[in-house]
Design a protein around this motif. Structure first.
Motif, short mmCIF file in Angstrom:
data_model
loop_
_atom_site.label_atom_id
_atom_site.label_comp_id
_atom_site.label_asym_id
_atom_site.label_seq_id
_atom_site.Cartn_x
_atom_site.Cartn_y
_atom_site.Cartn_z
N LEU A 126 43.06 21.79 34.31
CA LEU A 126 41.92 21.23 34.89
C LEU A 126 41.12 22.64 34.75
CD1 LEU A 126 40.61 18.67 36.38
CD2 LEU A 126 41.96 20.50 38.55
N MET A 127 40.79 23.54 35.07
CA MET A 127 40.16 24.34 34.86
C MET A 127 39.44 24.43 33.36
SD MET A 127 40.08 28.65 35.44
CE MET A 127 41.53 28.82 34.26
N THR A 128 40.42 24.44 32.46
CA THR A 128 39.77 24.34 30.99
C THR A 128 38.82 23.19 30.82
OG1 THR A 128 41.74 25.69 30.51
CG2 THR A 128 41.15 24.26 28.17
N VAL A 129 39.12 21.68 31.04
CA VAL A 129 39.06 20.55 30.92
C VAL A 129 37.74 20.74 31.38
CG1 VAL A 129 38.96 18.35 31.37
CG2 VAL A 129 40.55 19.34 30.14
N SER A 130 37.11 21.51 33.08
CA SER A 130 36.01 21.04 33.83
C SER A 130 35.17 22.02 32.86
CB SER A 130 36.63 21.19 35.22
OG SER A 130 36.95 22.75 35.26
N MET A 131 35.27 23.15 32.76
CA MET A 131 34.26 24.51 31.42
C MET A 131 34.13 23.72 30.37
SD MET A 131 33.08 27.27 31.60
CE MET A 131 34.11 28.20 33.94
N LEU A 132 35.30 22.86 29.12
CA LEU A 132 34.52 22.52 27.75
C LEU A 132 33.78 21.62 28.61
CD1 LEU A 132 37.94 21.64 26.20
CD2 LEU A 132 36.16 23.70 25.86
N LEU A 133 34.20 20.66 29.32
CA LEU A 133 32.79 19.12 30.08
C LEU A 133 31.57 19.77 30.41
CD1 LEU A 133 32.79 16.62 30.81
CD2 LEU A 133 33.17 16.71 32.92
N PHE A 134 31.48 21.32 31.30
CA PHE A 134 30.68 21.60 31.62
C PHE A 134 29.86 22.44 30.47
CE2 PHE A 134 27.80 25.87 32.50
CZ PHE A 134 27.65 25.91 33.19
N TRP A 135 30.35 23.16 29.58
CA TRP A 135 29.37 23.36 28.19
C TRP A 135 28.99 22.14 27.22
CZ3 TRP A 135 27.67 27.55 28.45
CH2 TRP A 135 28.33 28.75 28.88
N ALA A 136 29.55 21.06 27.63
CA ALA A 136 29.24 20.35 26.91
C ALA A 136 27.60 19.04 27.25
CB ALA A 136 30.65 18.67 26.49
N LEU A 137 28.08 19.57 28.86
CA LEU A 137 27.02 18.18 29.30
C LEU A 137 26.31 19.55 29.14
CD1 LEU A 137 28.52 17.15 32.72
CD2 LEU A 137 27.26 15.92 30.64
N LEU A 138 26.08 20.66 28.95
CA LEU A 138 24.95 22.01 29.40
C LEU A 138 24.40 21.31 27.37
CD1 LEU A 138 23.13 23.95 30.34
CD2 LEU A 138 24.60 25.78 29.28
N ALA A 139 25.33 21.23 26.86
CA ALA A 139 24.51 21.24 25.60
C ALA A 139 23.77 20.11 24.90
CB ALA A 139 26.23 22.18 23.90
N VAL A 140 24.24 18.91 25.93
CA VAL A 140 23.68 17.63 25.42
C VAL A 140 22.10 17.95 26.01
CG1 VAL A 140 23.96 15.59 26.12
CG2 VAL A 140 25.61 15.67 25.10
N GLY A 141 22.51 18.28 27.86
CA GLY A 141 21.03 18.72 28.41
C GLY A 141 19.92 19.35 27.54
N VAL A 142 20.57 20.84 26.44
CA VAL A 142 19.32 21.41 25.92
C VAL A 142 19.12 20.32 24.71
CG1 VAL A 142 19.31 23.37 24.58
CG2 VAL A 142 20.58 23.01 26.48
N VAL A 143 19.90 20.10 24.19
CA VAL A 143 19.56 19.10 23.12
C VAL A 143 18.50 18.11 23.35
CG1 VAL A 143 19.77 17.33 21.04
CG2 VAL A 143 20.98 19.86 21.22
N ALA A 144 18.86 17.10 24.46
CA ALA A 144 17.54 16.09 24.68
C ALA A 144 16.67 16.84 25.47
CB ALA A 144 18.44 15.63 26.07
N LEU A 145 16.51 17.96 26.13
CA LEU A 145 15.24 18.45 26.49
C LEU A 145 14.22 19.15 25.13
CD1 LEU A 145 13.48 19.88 28.67
CD2 LEU A 145 14.99 21.75 28.45
N VAL A 146 15.05 19.35 23.92
CA VAL A 146 14.39 19.55 23.18
C VAL A 146 13.50 18.81 22.39
CG1 VAL A 146 14.46 20.73 20.47
CG2 VAL A 146 15.67 22.19 22.34
N ARG A 147 14.48 17.67 22.34
CA ARG A 147 14.11 16.21 21.30
C ARG A 147 12.94 16.19 22.42
NH1 ARG A 147 18.52 12.84 19.18
NH2 ARG A 147 16.52 11.71 17.96
N TYR A 148 12.91 15.54 23.63
CA TYR A 148 11.74 15.25 24.13
C TYR A 148 11.04 15.97 24.13
CZ TYR A 148 8.84 14.18 28.99
OH TYR A 148 7.66 13.79 29.43
#
Length: 98
Positions: free
Chosen positions: A16-38
């Motif tokens: 559960l810790m591994t999955v949640s950490m991967l999900l956290f980093w994926a959401l952070l990367a998507v957020g950064v990409v969306a911010l840069v595109r915006y």
């Protein structure tokens, strides 16, 4: 009797810790990409300063000349060669411009 993993994290906790950490980093990367595109999109459509007065008839890297637009239309096949020559003559103030 000894308990090796009595108060430690078992397999489910590690998973559960591994999955949640991967999900956290994926959401952070998507957020950064969306911010840069915006930010990139808003700076393209809203220039910070208007062009100087009288500079609208000069070609700029963002705005091609009318002759360039006409040549692009010919290259794309939107107009034929005769129409290109006729419109180019009108743009340059030649015969048929009046």
């Amino acid at each position: 009797m000894m308990y090796w993993n009595d108060h430690g994290m078992n397999g489910w906790g590690i998973g559960l810790m591994t999955v949640s950490m991967l999900l956290f980093w994926a959401l952070l990367a998507v957020g950064v990409v969306a911010l840069v595109r915006y930010v990139g999109r808003t700076t393209q459509h809203h220039p910070t300063a208007p062009p100087p007065t009288g500079a609208t008839d000069r070609p700029t890297p963002d705005r091609p000349t009318p002759e360039q637009v006409l040549a692009e239309r010919l290259a794309r096949g939107e107009i034929d060669h005769d129409e290109y020559r006729q419109r180019l003559g009108v743009l340059r103030g030649g015969p048929g411009s009046g």
